[in-house]
Design an enzyme around this catalytic site. Sequence first.
Site, PDB file in Angstrom:
ATOM      1  N   ASP A  79      -4.869  57.023  63.487  1.00  0.00           N
ATOM      2  CA  ASP A  79      -4.449  58.013  64.529  1.00  0.00           C
ATOM      3  C   ASP A  79      -3.199  57.405  65.398  1.00  0.00           C
ATOM      4  OD1 ASP A  79      -6.773  59.417  63.704  1.00  0.00           O
ATOM      5  OD2 ASP A  79      -8.176  58.882  65.265  1.00  0.00           O
ATOM      6  N   ASP A 139     -14.025  56.588  63.799  1.00  0.00           N
ATOM      7  CA  ASP A 139     -13.153  56.457  64.721  1.00  0.00           C
ATOM      8  C   ASP A 139     -13.952  55.399  65.779  1.00  0.00           C
ATOM      9  OD1 ASP A 139     -11.134  58.108  64.495  1.00  0.00           O
ATOM     10  OD2 ASP A 139     -12.261  59.742  65.401  1.00  0.00           O
TER      11      ASP A 139
END
Length: 175
Positions: free
Chosen positions: A140, A124
């Site tokens: 995401d 991320d």
Amino acid sequence: MNQKVKNTVTLLICVILLTVLDQATKYLAVLHLSPQEGGTDVLLLKGVFRLRYLENRGAAFGIFQGQKTILVVTTVVVFLLLCWLFFHLPLEKHFSPLRWLIIFILAGAAGNFIDRMRLGYVIDFFYIEFIDFPIFNVADIYVTCSVVLLIILFLFYYKEEDLNRIWPGKRKGEA
């Protein structure tokens, strides 16, 4: 080329391209943001948005930390259900938005699944600072935006008769 073949080709090409885009951004995040590679945070808008490397061993918002087996099984089940749904949708243009959202969810699931299987965690790197939002990635974004749009479609666009055509089983008025 018949419509089913065109839909299958579209699904495959789009999921692959979107997954490659996700994986490319994660590669760049490792290269430029990962402390192991000598990287550091990149401030894009002071107090608002930055790129910050994170190895997420859980799911969205950090839930299920360290539960790789649950996450892998859930991803495979959801992936298979969405593929089944994609191929069982009526071929009319009316269901095109649903088909496209399924493509984006599949690509997001595939992108994070690849990380989880290859690395044991998901990379991320987007961080919205001003609300201290959990750090996230391109996959995401695919999944979250698609699910929000799905909810909107099912609330305001698709009617009960559309849903009856999508989900086989007991129809209104049947005993």
